[in-house]
Design a protein around this motif. Structure first.
Motif, PDB file in Angstrom:
ATOM      1  N   HIS A  86     -47.216  59.208 -17.495  1.00 11.69           N
ATOM      2  CA  HIS A  86     -47.334  58.434 -18.739  1.00 11.69           C
ATOM      3  C   HIS A  86     -48.415  59.055 -19.637  1.00 11.69           C
ATOM      4  CE1 HIS A  86     -50.203  56.675 -15.886  1.00 11.69           C
ATOM      5  NE2 HIS A  86     -50.974  56.499 -16.933  1.00 11.69           N
ATOM      6  N   ALA A  87     -48.484  60.395 -19.594  1.00  8.54           N
ATOM      7  CA  ALA A  87     -49.375  61.139 -20.486  1.00  8.54           C
ATOM      8  C   ALA A  87     -48.530  62.238 -21.108  1.00  8.54           C
ATOM      9  CB  ALA A  87     -50.549  61.721 -19.702  1.00  8.54           C
ATOM     10  N   TYR A  88     -49.028  62.859 -22.186  1.00  8.10           N
ATOM     11  CA  TYR A  88     -48.093  63.532 -23.082  1.00  8.10           C
ATOM     12  C   TYR A  88     -48.385  64.990 -23.419  1.00  8.10           C
ATOM     13  CZ  TYR A  88     -46.953  58.680 -23.129  1.00  8.10           C
ATOM     14  OH  TYR A  88     -46.648  57.419 -22.707  1.00  8.10           O
ATOM     15  N   GLY A  89     -49.336  65.587 -22.724  1.00 13.33           N
ATOM     16  CA  GLY A  89     -49.628  66.993 -23.015  1.00 13.33           C
ATOM     17  C   GLY A  89     -49.487  67.859 -21.788  1.00 13.33           C
ATOM     18  N   GLY A  97     -44.266  57.168 -11.356  1.00 13.60           N
ATOM     19  CA  GLY A  97     -43.974  58.361 -12.154  1.00 13.60           C
ATOM     20  C   GLY A  97     -44.973  59.495 -12.038  1.00 13.60           C
ATOM     21  N   THR A  98     -46.031  59.310 -11.271  1.00 13.13           N
ATOM     22  CA  THR A  98     -47.000  60.413 -11.169  1.00 13.13           C
ATOM     23  C   THR A  98     -46.477  61.509 -10.247  1.00 13.13           C
ATOM     24  OG1 THR A  98     -49.366  60.958 -10.980  1.00 13.13           O
ATOM     25  CG2 THR A  98     -48.439  59.563  -9.243  1.00 13.13           C
ATOM     26  N   CYS A  99     -47.171  62.625 -10.213  1.00 15.73           N
ATOM     27  CA  CYS A  99     -46.714  63.770  -9.422  1.00 15.73           C
ATOM     28  C   CYS A  99     -46.801  63.477  -7.922  1.00 15.73           C
ATOM     29  CB  CYS A  99     -47.554  64.989  -9.770  1.00 15.73           C
ATOM     30  SG  CYS A  99     -49.308  64.673  -9.770  1.00 15.73           S
ATOM     31  N   ILE A 146     -58.882  68.176 -15.065  1.00 22.88           N
ATOM     32  CA  ILE A 146     -57.574  67.524 -15.225  1.00 22.88           C
ATOM     33  C   ILE A 146     -57.308  66.780 -13.924  1.00 22.88           C
ATOM     34  CG2 ILE A 146     -55.095  67.852 -15.548  1.00 22.88           C
ATOM     35  CD1 ILE A 146     -55.654  70.097 -17.444  1.00 22.88           C
ATOM     36  N   THR A 147     -57.150  65.486 -14.048  1.00 16.73           N
ATOM     37  CA  THR A 147     -57.141  64.616 -12.868  1.00 16.73           C
ATOM     38  C   THR A 147     -55.928  63.695 -12.924  1.00 16.73           C
ATOM     39  OG1 THR A 147     -58.597  63.191 -14.176  1.00 16.73           O
ATOM     40  CG2 THR A 147     -59.651  64.634 -12.560  1.00 16.73           C
ATOM     41  N   GLU A 148     -54.830  64.190 -12.374  1.00 16.47           N
ATOM     42  CA  GLU A 148     -53.594  63.394 -12.420  1.00 16.47           C
ATOM     43  C   GLU A 148     -53.733  62.157 -11.537  1.00 16.47           C
ATOM     44  OE1 GLU A 148     -52.021  64.492 -14.729  1.00 16.47           O
ATOM     45  OE2 GLU A 148     -52.051  66.673 -14.722  1.00 16.47           O
ATOM     46  N   HIS A 170     -55.592  63.488 -18.239  1.00 17.18           N
ATOM     47  CA  HIS A 170     -54.258  63.491 -17.614  1.00 17.18           C
ATOM     48  C   HIS A 170     -53.300  64.354 -18.435  1.00 17.18           C
ATOM     49  CE1 HIS A 170     -55.286  60.048 -14.952  1.00 17.18           C
ATOM     50  NE2 HIS A 170     -56.040  59.664 -15.976  1.00 17.18           N
ATOM     51  N   THR A 171     -52.299  64.912 -17.751  1.00 16.83           N
ATOM     52  CA  THR A 171     -51.228  65.641 -18.456  1.00 16.83           C
ATOM     53  C   THR A 171     -49.888  64.982 -18.126  1.00 16.83           C
ATOM     54  OG1 THR A 171     -50.610  67.182 -16.697  1.00 16.83           O
ATOM     55  CG2 THR A 171     -52.513  67.802 -18.066  1.00 16.83           C
ATOM     56  N   LEU A 172     -48.830  65.595 -18.628  1.00 14.29           N
ATOM     57  CA  LEU A 172     -47.450  65.154 -18.361  1.00 14.29           C
ATOM     58  C   LEU A 172     -47.208  64.792 -16.897  1.00 14.29           C
ATOM     59  CD1 LEU A 172     -45.652  67.952 -20.401  1.00 14.29           C
ATOM     60  CD2 LEU A 172     -45.260  65.494 -20.716  1.00 14.29           C
TER      61      LEU A 172
END
Ligand SMILES: [Zn+2]
Ligand SMILES: [Zn+2]
Length: 241
Positions: free
Chosen positions: A16-19, A47-49, A38-40, A10-12
């Motif tokens: 709730h992820a930080y990269g 808060g997800t995309c 990368i699997t949001e 996960h990314t930003l």
């Protein structure tokens, strides 16, 4: 055995992820990966995309100096019918990689029969490549029908490295994975290690998974991470391509 791919990070954008994507790519290159997924998080996780994020992912390059990037989603299984949080046309047109898992934020935990049905139905959906962390004692399941369904469809069952972390709230992942892995060995079902990294520092890290596979003498032929070719072939089988 070396782990050449990590299909669950996960990314930003997940909220709730930080990269960033670039930081994750760099981490994957440093770990010697050949493919990074990368699997949001999907709809329903606060808060997800949103859908526009997924629809615009085509602007992101997929080749980073030989590292292949596959962008997708960790969708939510939202009911016992195995319904997914994302729409079919979005899944087909936007996701290079398609994960599905149960998250209690958007799923009403049922009986073991009901939860098993949710997983089995999701496994039978050709839009699902990988079932994430089927390991949480708070969501009881029967492993045999799940493993048998995965055998039928080729859908990969994940061993999630983050589930073993003491900060993780999942219950008895180790005991549950031992049960599941025994059956995967017996029925010869493909599994896949996922880091579920919520920070680039965890991308491509599989220390806990490697340990449990070693303890159980789990056959490496059944671990998708060992070969890009094996993994991509398995994806085609699942999708009926
Ligand atoms: Zn998850
Ligand atoms: Zn995840």
């Amino acid at each position: 055995m070396s782990y050449l791919l990590d299909m669950h990070t996960h990314t930003l954008a997940s909220g709730h992820a930080y990269g960033s994507i670039r930081e994750s790519v760099e981490a994957a290159q440093n770990q010697g990966l050949e493919i990074l997924g990368i699997t949001e998080h999907g709809k329903g996780i606060p808060g997800t995309c949103n859908e526009i994020y997924f629809r615009n992912m085509s602007v992101v390059p997929r080749d980073w100096n030989g590292l292949r990037l596959m962008l997708g989603c960790e969708m939510n299984i939202v009911d016992y019918k195995g319904t997914l949080s994302e729409k079919e046309h979005i899944i087909k047109s936007c996701f290079d990689i398609r994960l599905a898992g149960i998250h209690d934020l958007c799923y009403k935990i049922g009986s073991a029969d009901e939860n098993t049905r949710a997983y089995v139905n999701a496994i039978h959906n050709p839009l699902v490549d990988i079932i994430t962390h089927p390991d949480d004692g708070r969501i009881p399941v029967h492993y045999e029908p799940i493993v048998k369904a995965a055998k039928e469809t080729g859908t990969m069952l994940e061993i999630n490295n983050s589930s073993f972390s003491p900060e993780n709230s999942r219950v008895n992942p180790r005991e549950n994975y031992i049960k599941m892995l025994k059956l995967c060995k017996e029925y010869e079902v493909m599994i896949i290690a996922g880091s579920d990294a919520h920070d680039p520092s965890a991308v491509g890290k599989f220390d806990q998974v490697a340990q449990i596979l070693k303890e159980m003498s789990f056959p490496m032929e059944l671990v998708a991470n060992r070969s890009t070719h094996v993994f991509l072939k398995q994806l085609k089988e699942i999708r009926g391509e």
